[in-house]
Design a protein around this motif. Structure first.
Motif, PDB file in Angstrom:
ATOM      1  N   GLU A   1       0.830  -1.202   0.000  1.00 54.70           N
ATOM      2  CA  GLU A   1       0.000   0.000   0.000  1.00 54.70           C
ATOM      3  C   GLU A   1       0.864   1.253   0.000  1.00 54.70           C
TER       4      GLU A   1
ATOM      5  N   ALA B   1       1.124   3.967  -2.815  1.00 50.06           N
ATOM      6  CA  ALA B   1       0.795   5.363  -2.487  1.00 50.06           C
ATOM      7  C   ALA B   1       1.950   6.291  -2.843  1.00 50.06           C
TER       8      ALA B   1
ATOM      9  N   LYS C   1      -7.887   5.209  -1.242  1.00 48.05           N
ATOM     10  CA  LYS C   1      -6.866   6.255  -1.122  1.00 48.05           C
ATOM     11  C   LYS C   1      -7.481   7.630  -1.348  1.00 48.05           C
TER      12      LYS C   1
ATOM     13  N   VAL D   1      -3.674   6.521   2.894  1.00 46.94           N
ATOM     14  CA  VAL D   1      -4.201   5.157   2.844  1.00 46.94           C
ATOM     15  C   VAL D   1      -4.501   4.740   4.282  1.00 46.94           C
TER      16      VAL D   1
END
Length: 423
Positions: free
Chosen positions: A45, A49, A78, A99
């Motif tokens: 993640e 991101a 997000k 996130v």
């Protein structure tokens, strides 16, 4: 019997101990597997991101205007933010991707990108040729008046080159390329106090640090400021309504300095931006690393009676003394309300001075240094042997920019590059 019972009891205890150990090992293994899975997902993640945050900034480089508004959007889980605004000579671009409970933030200075048509020299077409004298050298793209270029001499000093130029010549227009009006309005605003906010104002101190992710800290006074032993870095604005002097013992990094008159003494080193409305003097043997800038938006009141004053004409509004090196942008923006003066020296760059980046002059420049990049001017001027020579370039060297991905001044309708990532 007692012995047999005791042995059986010990065996049961041992078996129980083994069971407990196995249970602990299994639990540890399951926990480790869960933790690894959690961190694998979390890392994925964060990496994703981070890529989105970077791509937002890279994507913003294609925009030819600065919105000044924060844009918000969502992709899956997000939340995405993008903000652009001016910061001195550059555009500050901020990108954030959230996130769940994690946030990835990136921030950078961006500026106009170079291309194959970028001028190394742009001299406005005023129906007079460029005259090169002495050790002058022109490389790259030279945008010149219709009358072109010719060799000349000043007090017996003739042009020394084997060719008049080393590159290509293109006919220029009556004015030099325009900077973004939005950016010029921003410079005018901050000179008038656009940065000043009493809630954000702090007193000057020996050491001030501030991240670009935080709101700017403002050091402001009506009195003159002398920066001596102060160590100031980051998102900090130092502003005086009268004068600021920067001495060689100061340590300034990435700050913006604003005052009507700014004096940079000899041997100053740092990385900062100067914005003035009356006068800028940069001394000898200074070194300002990239991305630095010095911008004079001329707001002086000049009477018609001064236009014939020889000493007044030769006293430049903006000067950079010998053997100084500046990596970034040097800008002189004319006073639109002042009476035109063809022989006034607006910007003077002394012999031995080196600029790696850009020089942009809406008036007259006396140039005897070296520029590795681009020089834009309405007119060259040479004050030699008691005479004033118009459109004469004497011992100036205009060379190709050694930085292929240089990011510079905000010209109209151009793509951008990243000047530097901020902290």
């Amino acid at each position: 019997m007692k012995i047999v019972y005791k042995i059986k009891a010990q065996a049961m205890q041992f078996a129980l101990l083994i069971s407990v150990i196995i249970a602990i090992l299994l639990s540890t293994f399951l926990l480790l597997t869960h933790v690894q899975s959690f961190f694998r997902i979390k890392s994925k993640e964060i990496i994703e991101a981070s890529d989105i945050a970077n791509n937002q900034i890279f994507g913003s480089l294609l925009a030819t205007t600065v919105s000044k508004d924060t844009t918000n959007s969502s992709i899956d889980t997000k939340t995405i933010k993008l903000a652009t605004n001016y910061h001195g000579a550059w555009t500050k671009t901020f990108s954030e991707v959230a996130v769940k409970e994690s946030k990835i933030r990136k921030i950078a200075f961006t500026g106009a990108a170079l291309d194959l048509k970028t001028p190394n020299l742009y001299l406005a077409n005023k129906n007079a040729p460029l005259v090169v004298v002495g050790n002058t050298r022109l490389e790259g793209n030279s945008y010149l008046p219709e009358q072109g270029i010719k060799a000349g001499n000043i007090s017996g000093n003739y042009y020394q080159g084997s060719s008049l130029y080393y590159g290509s010549v293109i006919e220029s227009k009556a004015t030099i390329p325009e900077l973004d009006n939005q950016w010029i309005s921003y410079i005018e605003s901050i000179i008038k106090g656009g940065y000043i906010d009493e809630a954000l104002t702090i007193p000057i101190a020996k050491e001030v640090k501030n991240s670009f992710y935080d709101t700017a800290k403002i050091i402001y006074t009506n009195e003159s400021i002398v920066l001596g032993n102060e160590k100031i870095s980051g998102n900090v604005v130092i502003q005086s309504s009268s004068k600021i002097t920067i001495t060689s013992t100061s340590q300034l990094t990435d700050v913006v300095v604003i005052a009507p008159i700014i004096i940079v003494e000899d041997y100053v080193k740092g990385r900062f931006q100067l914005i003035a409305s009356k006068k800028i003097e940069i001394g000898k043997n200074c070194y300002l690393s990239y991305p630095s800038s010095a911008i004079l938006l001329d707001k002086k009141n000049i009477s018609k009676s001064n236009t014939g004053n020889t000493s007044q004409n030769r006293n430049p509004d903006f000067s950079i003394d010998k053997n100084t090196v500046i990596q970034g942008s040097i800008v002189y923006l004319k006073n639109k309300s002042a009476t035109k003066n063809r022989i006034k020296t607006n910007l003077n760059i002394a012999i031995g001075t080196e600029i790696i980046g850009e020089i942009y002059c809406q008036g007259n420049i006396e140039f005897m240094g070296t520029i590795k990049g681009s020089l834009y001017t309405q007119q060259f001027i040479a004050n030699q042997s008691g005479s004033v020579y118009l459109n004469h370039l004497y011992n100036g060297k205009i060379l190709v920019n050694p930085i292929p991905k240089y990011a510079g001044l905000p010209f109209k309708n151009v793509k951008k590059n990243i000047a530097t990532w901020l902290y």
